[in-house]
Design a protein around this motif. Structure first.
Motif, PDB file in Angstrom:
ATOM      1  N   ALA A  24      19.992 -36.811 -28.090  1.00  0.00           N
ATOM      2  CA  ALA A  24      18.537 -36.926 -27.956  1.00  0.00           C
ATOM      3  C   ALA A  24      17.891 -35.581 -28.266  1.00  0.00           C
ATOM      4  O   ALA A  24      18.386 -34.535 -27.842  1.00  0.00           O
ATOM      5  N   SER A  25      16.796 -35.634 -28.997  1.00  0.00           N
ATOM      6  CA  SER A  25      16.062 -34.412 -29.326  1.00  0.00           C
ATOM      7  C   SER A  25      14.565 -34.696 -29.272  1.00  0.00           C
ATOM      8  O   SER A  25      14.139 -35.836 -29.227  1.00  0.00           O
ATOM      9  N   GLY A  26      13.786 -33.628 -29.293  1.00  0.00           N
ATOM     10  CA  GLY A  26      12.344 -33.778 -29.215  1.00  0.00           C
ATOM     11  C   GLY A  26      11.848 -33.389 -27.840  1.00  0.00           C
ATOM     12  O   GLY A  26      12.330 -32.430 -27.238  1.00  0.00           O
ATOM     13  N   SER A  27      10.916 -34.177 -27.321  1.00  0.00           N
ATOM     14  CA  SER A  27      10.282 -33.862 -26.030  1.00  0.00           C
ATOM     15  C   SER A  27      11.122 -34.384 -24.868  1.00  0.00           C
ATOM     16  O   SER A  27      10.719 -35.287 -24.133  1.00  0.00           O
ATOM     17  N   THR A  28      12.296 -33.814 -24.712  1.00  0.00           N
ATOM     18  CA  THR A  28      13.208 -34.264 -23.664  1.00  0.00           C
ATOM     19  C   THR A  28      12.992 -33.468 -22.382  1.00  0.00           C
ATOM     20  O   THR A  28      12.445 -32.361 -22.400  1.00  0.00           O
ATOM     21  N   PHE A  29      13.448 -34.066 -21.286  1.00  0.00           N
ATOM     22  CA  PHE A  29      13.403 -33.421 -19.987  1.00  0.00           C
ATOM     23  C   PHE A  29      14.807 -33.388 -19.404  1.00  0.00           C
ATOM     24  O   PHE A  29      15.643 -34.245 -19.702  1.00  0.00           O
ATOM     25  N   SER A  30      15.060 -32.403 -18.559  1.00  0.00           N
ATOM     26  CA  SER A  30      16.404 -32.240 -18.007  1.00  0.00           C
ATOM     27  C   SER A  30      16.793 -33.404 -17.111  1.00  0.00           C
ATOM     28  O   SER A  30      17.958 -33.783 -17.049  1.00  0.00           O
ATOM     29  N   LEU A  31      15.818 -33.978 -16.390  1.00  0.00           N
ATOM     30  CA  LEU A  31      16.090 -35.082 -15.483  1.00  0.00           C
ATOM     31  C   LEU A  31      15.911 -36.385 -16.240  1.00  0.00           C
ATOM     32  O   LEU A  31      14.805 -36.749 -16.640  1.00  0.00           O
ATOM     33  N   ASN A  32      17.001 -37.110 -16.486  1.00  0.00           N
ATOM     34  CA  ASN A  32      16.896 -38.317 -17.295  1.00  0.00           C
ATOM     35  C   ASN A  32      18.101 -39.213 -17.096  1.00  0.00           C
ATOM     36  O   ASN A  32      19.093 -38.822 -16.476  1.00  0.00           O
ATOM     37  N   TYR A  33      17.982 -40.416 -17.595  1.00  0.00           N
ATOM     38  CA  TYR A  33      19.103 -41.327 -17.747  1.00  0.00           C
ATOM     39  C   TYR A  33      19.335 -41.507 -19.241  1.00  0.00           C
ATOM     40  O   TYR A  33      18.393 -41.614 -20.019  1.00  0.00           O
ATOM     41  N   MET A  34      20.596 -41.555 -19.589  1.00  0.00           N
ATOM     42  CA  MET A  34      20.974 -41.947 -20.945  1.00  0.00           C
ATOM     43  C   MET A  34      22.095 -42.970 -20.854  1.00  0.00           C
ATOM     44  O   MET A  34      22.801 -43.039 -19.839  1.00  0.00           O
ATOM     45  N   GLY A  35      22.239 -43.740 -21.882  1.00  0.00           N
ATOM     46  CA  GLY A  35      23.307 -44.730 -21.833  1.00  0.00           C
ATOM     47  C   GLY A  35      23.312 -45.629 -23.038  1.00  0.00           C
ATOM     48  O   GLY A  35      22.713 -45.306 -24.073  1.00  0.00           O
TER      49      GLY A  35
END
Length: 115
Positions: A24-35
């Motif tokens: 993931a790139s762009g306007s990401t945040f450290s607190l997240n879910y991915m899957g």
């Protein structure tokens, strides 16, 4: 906006293994879910595995013990290791990223398991 780039799909015989990657790139945040979700022809899109930025994981019952989701050393990168693949695992696999109430999807990668 967040962009997701997936890789690693392909064709494999039953019992084989594949590893999917998603960044993931762009306007990401450290607190997240991915899957990952997956969608077989004519069926709904179902959750496969999820991982929180803190490390907590969730798996669909159908893949427990066979698939492993993990975070990469690079922030906002996830991997899905798929072992003991079955023909019923055949689907398009979609990576997702969720943070602060927003969700984003990758373009999907095809996984085909032959019997």
């Amino acid at each position: 906006q967040v962009q997701l780039v997936e890789s690693g799909g392909g064709f494999v015989q039953a019992g084989g293994s594949l590893r999917l990657s998603c960044a993931a790139s762009g306007s990401t945040f450290s607190l997240n879910y991915m899957g990952w979700y997956r969608q077989a022809p004519g069926k709904q899109r179902d959750m496969v595995a999820s991982i929180h930025s803190g490390g907590a994981t969730t798996y669909a019952d159908s893949v427990k013990g066979r698939f492993t989701i993990s975070r990469g050393d690079v922030e906002n990168t996830v991997y899905l290791r798929m072992n003991s693949l079955r023909p019923e695992d055949t689907a398009v696999y979609y990576c997702y990223y969720t943070s602060r109430g927003y969700s984003y999807w990758g373009q999907g990668t095809q996984v085909t398991v032959s019997s």
